[in-house]
Write an enzyme that holds these catalytic residues in place. Structure first.
Site, PDB file in Angstrom:
ATOM      1  N   ASP A 213       0.862  -1.305   0.014  1.00 46.16           N
ATOM      2  CA  ASP A 213      -0.009   0.215   0.074  1.00 46.16           C
ATOM      3  C   ASP A 213       0.833   1.159  -0.127  1.00 46.16           C
ATOM      4  O   ASP A 213       1.678   1.453   0.949  1.00 46.16           O
ATOM      5  CB  ASP A 213      -0.902  -0.169   1.386  1.00 46.16           C
ATOM      6  CG  ASP A 213      -2.014   0.838   1.119  1.00 46.16           C
ATOM      7  OD1 ASP A 213      -1.786   1.819   0.481  1.00 46.16           O
ATOM      8  OD2 ASP A 213      -2.852   1.008   1.993  1.00 46.16           O
ATOM      9  N   HIS A 306      -9.842  -0.798  -6.996  1.00 49.41           N
ATOM     10  CA  HIS A 306      -9.491   0.315  -6.251  1.00 49.41           C
ATOM     11  C   HIS A 306      -8.570   1.232  -7.015  1.00 49.41           C
ATOM     12  O   HIS A 306      -8.702   2.496  -7.227  1.00 49.41           O
ATOM     13  CB  HIS A 306      -8.828  -0.460  -4.965  1.00 49.41           C
ATOM     14  CG  HIS A 306      -8.516   0.835  -3.995  1.00 49.41           C
ATOM     15  ND1 HIS A 306      -9.398   1.658  -3.446  1.00 49.41           N
ATOM     16  CD2 HIS A 306      -7.258   1.423  -3.699  1.00 49.41           C
ATOM     17  CE1 HIS A 306      -8.957   2.737  -2.688  1.00 49.41           C
ATOM     18  NE2 HIS A 306      -7.565   2.643  -2.762  1.00 49.41           N
TER      19      HIS A 306
HETATM   20  C1  HEM Z   1      -3.886   2.735  -4.085  1.00 50.21           C
HETATM   21  C2  HEM Z   1      -5.322   0.241  -0.214  1.00 50.21           C
HETATM   22  C3  HEM Z   1      -8.009   3.688   0.885  1.00 50.21           C
HETATM   23  C4  HEM Z   1      -6.415   6.472  -2.711  1.00 50.21           C
HETATM   24  C5  HEM Z   1      -4.114   1.627  -3.271  1.00 50.21           C
HETATM   25  C6  HEM Z   1      -3.283   0.453  -3.436  1.00 50.21           C
HETATM   26  C7  HEM Z   1      -3.711  -0.028  -2.242  1.00 50.21           C
HETATM   27  C8  HEM Z   1      -4.673   0.581  -1.691  1.00 50.21           C
HETATM   28  C9  HEM Z   1      -3.457  -1.378  -1.993  1.00 50.21           C
HETATM   29  C10 HEM Z   1      -2.370  -0.125  -4.478  1.00 50.21           C
HETATM   30  C11 HEM Z   1      -0.900   0.235  -4.349  1.00 50.21           C
HETATM   31  C12 HEM Z   1      -0.808   1.803  -4.470  1.00 50.21           C
HETATM   32  O1  HEM Z   1      -0.534   2.385  -5.274  1.00 50.21           O
HETATM   33  O2  HEM Z   1      -0.650   2.185  -3.160  1.00 50.21           O
HETATM   34  C13 HEM Z   1      -6.254   0.949   0.326  1.00 50.21           C
HETATM   35  C14 HEM Z   1      -7.045   0.617   1.387  1.00 50.21           C
HETATM   36  C15 HEM Z   1      -7.579   1.661   1.685  1.00 50.21           C
HETATM   37  C16 HEM Z   1      -7.498   2.599   0.904  1.00 50.21           C
HETATM   38  C17 HEM Z   1      -7.004  -0.713   2.264  1.00 50.21           C
HETATM   39  C18 HEM Z   1      -8.709   2.070   3.014  1.00 50.21           C
HETATM   40  C19 HEM Z   1      -8.508   1.010   4.013  1.00 50.21           C
HETATM   41  C20 HEM Z   1      -7.761   5.111   0.189  1.00 50.21           C
HETATM   42  C21 HEM Z   1      -8.552   6.258   0.412  1.00 50.21           C
HETATM   43  C22 HEM Z   1      -7.911   7.031  -0.893  1.00 50.21           C
HETATM   44  C23 HEM Z   1      -7.081   6.185  -1.537  1.00 50.21           C
HETATM   45  C24 HEM Z   1      -9.394   6.632   1.402  1.00 50.21           C
HETATM   46  C25 HEM Z   1      -8.211   8.202  -1.213  1.00 50.21           C
HETATM   47  C26 HEM Z   1      -9.332   8.924  -0.923  1.00 50.21           C
HETATM   48  C27 HEM Z   1      -5.545   5.841  -3.387  1.00 50.21           C
HETATM   49  C28 HEM Z   1      -4.703   6.219  -4.597  1.00 50.21           C
HETATM   50  C29 HEM Z   1      -3.951   5.254  -5.045  1.00 50.21           C
HETATM   51  C30 HEM Z   1      -4.272   4.091  -4.088  1.00 50.21           C
HETATM   52  C31 HEM Z   1      -4.678   7.743  -5.198  1.00 50.21           C
HETATM   53  C32 HEM Z   1      -3.020   5.090  -6.361  1.00 50.21           C
HETATM   54  C33 HEM Z   1      -3.960   4.767  -7.459  1.00 50.21           C
HETATM   55  C34 HEM Z   1      -3.283   4.581  -8.690  1.00 50.21           C
HETATM   56  O3  HEM Z   1      -2.480   3.664  -9.038  1.00 50.21           O
HETATM   57  O4  HEM Z   1      -2.882   5.677  -9.527  1.00 50.21           O
HETATM   58  N1  HEM Z   1      -4.640   1.935  -2.233  1.00 50.21           N
HETATM   59  N2  HEM Z   1      -6.725   2.350   0.044  1.00 50.21           N
HETATM   60  N3  HEM Z   1      -6.910   4.981  -1.184  1.00 50.21           N
HETATM   61  N4  HEM Z   1      -5.399   4.521  -3.047  1.00 50.21           N
HETATM   62 FE1  HEM Z   1      -5.988   3.221  -1.487  1.00 50.21          FE
END
Ligand code: HEM
Length: 396
Positions: A213, A306
């Site tokens: 993440d 996601h």
């Molecule tokens: C990407 C998990 C909440 C925004 C990701 C990734 C994971 C992840 C596994 C893929 C790896 C990475 O690029 O970091 C989670 C989990 C969440 C959560 C478990 C809640 C418990 C959020 C929230 C936001 C968010 C609240 C914003 C409102 C993003 C963004 C990316 C991302 C912008 C990158 C997307 C891309 O590839 O351009 N998240 N996330 N996430 N997450 Fe989350």
């Protein structure tokens, strides 16, 4: 007696110079205190253009403390409080005892301690003539929200991070003591990542769902980061050099997540669990191919994944994520109380954060297992020079 003890402690602290902090002697001469080993002695500068703790590579432990100011706290008292806090934070982050440190020895292992202050609307409103940025207010309601009042809002936020939990605990105690005459603690959130040294530096963190993440996240030394985090945009002048901060406590239903098989878990995000690589192949930092199809003609990275939903082509809709895991002890059959302290930095919360959260609210398979239970927005003022204090730009 008590006062005498504290004063003696401060005296002892003054005797300990920076050199002896790096000393690993096991039996220090009388009058000196055992210092920190190589890593524990590392410090992050407190003073500078920006506050520390945003660009700082995330430390292993993070404590987030939100304080509500008492009703009678006016601008002058806020100024006094911020002076006190900045003074103690400046000392503690450099491995020195706080002003009235009752346990000065606990301060001598800074372990990259940073203290980052954020102001809620309730603080900024009390300083006459100072405009608040338009986004400094509670986030709009989202259908996924299950917000509980005990995790929301706050007038003053302290993000206290270090690679040692004892350091974090001590710094928090000293800083909270400073706030006692001015308000009360509204909420505290304790977060963690891997222990320092457990993985090579720069390894992307894992959350408690097992996912890598933080892969797609601007690096602090890039133009993209500068624009995303430090660009003043429409912010009032006192905030230039500062930024906006969103803290969302997002609960994970890990017992339900247990029931999902591995392919299902990977599809919900669009990345492999083993190494965080996109489901379209390659390694962690390779670009996902959002156009790729399965042999049956379905998108390889699902419409509900996601990463597809969180990504935006709009250069304004980007945030810098600096999250921590949380896992709180439970009793009996309460089930696990764990999740993510989602923290993002962006100079305009409405412009940059809200559209992403809105898209995730509309569609994101992860919503099956996660629910935001806390939400707060803060303005993170710029850093200060030696002799100054954080928030001084509110008082020109
Ligand atoms: C990407 C998990 C909440 C925004 C990701 C990734 C994971 C992840 C596994 C893929 C790896 C990475 O690029 O970091 C989670 C989990 C969440 C959560 C478990 C809640 C418990 C959020 C929230 C936001 C968010 C609240 C914003 C409102 C993003 C963004 C990316 C991302 C912008 C990158 C997307 C891309 O590839 O351009 N998240 N996330 N996430 N997450 Fe989350």
């Amino acid at each position: 007696l008590l006062l005498g003890g504290a004063a003696a402690g401060v005296g002892a602290a003054a005797l300990v110079g920076a050199d002896s902090l790096l000393n690993t002697r096991s039996t220090p001469p009388l009058g000196e205190t055992p210092g920190a080993a190589a890593h524990g002695g590392q410090t992050v500068p407190f003073h500078g253009t920006h506050q520390a703790g945003v660009e700082t590579p995330p430390q292993a432990h993070g404590k987030f403390v939100a304080v509500d100011l008492a009703e009678d706290v006016d601008a002058e008292k806020i100024r006094r409080l911020l002076t006190l806090l900045s003074d103690d934070a400046a000392k503690l982050t450099q491995g020195k005892a706080a002003l009235a440190d009752s346990e000065p020895e606990l301060a001598f292992v800074p372990a990259r301690l940073t203290v980052t202050f954020g102001f809620g609307p309730g603080l900024v409103d009390r300083v006459p003539g100072v405009p608040a940025p338009a986004w400094l207010k509670p986030l709009p309601e989202f259908s996924v929200d299950r917000l509980r009042p005990e995790w929301n809002s706050g007038d003053l936020l302290m993000q206290i991070c270090a690679d040692d939990p004892l350091t974090v605990s001590h710094a928090a105690r000293m800083l909270i003591k400073d706030t006692r005459a001015f308000g009360t603690v509204r909420w505290t959130q304790d977060g963690f990542r891997r222990a320092y040294g457990a993985e090579p530096d720069g390894t992307t963190m894992r959350n408690l769902m097992g996912q890598v993440d933080g892969t797609v996240n601007a690096r602090p030394d890039t133009d993209a980061f500068e624009t995303m985090v430090w660009e003043p945009r429409d912010n009032p002048e006192w905030l230039h050099g500062g930024t906006g901060m969103v803290v969302r406590r997002i609960a994970m239903d890990l017992d339900e997540w247990d029931r999902l098989d591995r392919p299902g878990r990977e599809e919900s995000v669009g990345r492999r669990l083993f190494d965080g690589a996109p489901l379209t192949g390659g390694t962690e930092h390779d670009e996902p191919d959002f156009d790729a199809l399965t042999p049956l003609g379905f998108p390889r990275i699902a419409e509900y994944a996601h990463i597809r939903r969180a990504r935006s082509d709009n250069p304004d809709e980007q945030v810098f994520r600096r999250a921590y895991n949380y896992d709180v002890p439970t009793l009996g059959d309460e089930g696990q109380d764990a999740g993510l302290i989602f923290v993002s930095y962006q100079s305009d919360v409405d412009l940059q954060f809200v559209p992403i959260q809105r898209r995730l609210d509309e569609l994101d398979l992860l919503n099956e297992w996660i629910s935001p239970i806390g939400s707060a927005v803060f303005a993170v003022p710029p850093g200060c020079a030696e002799g100054g204090f954080i928030g001084e730009t509110l008082f020109p």
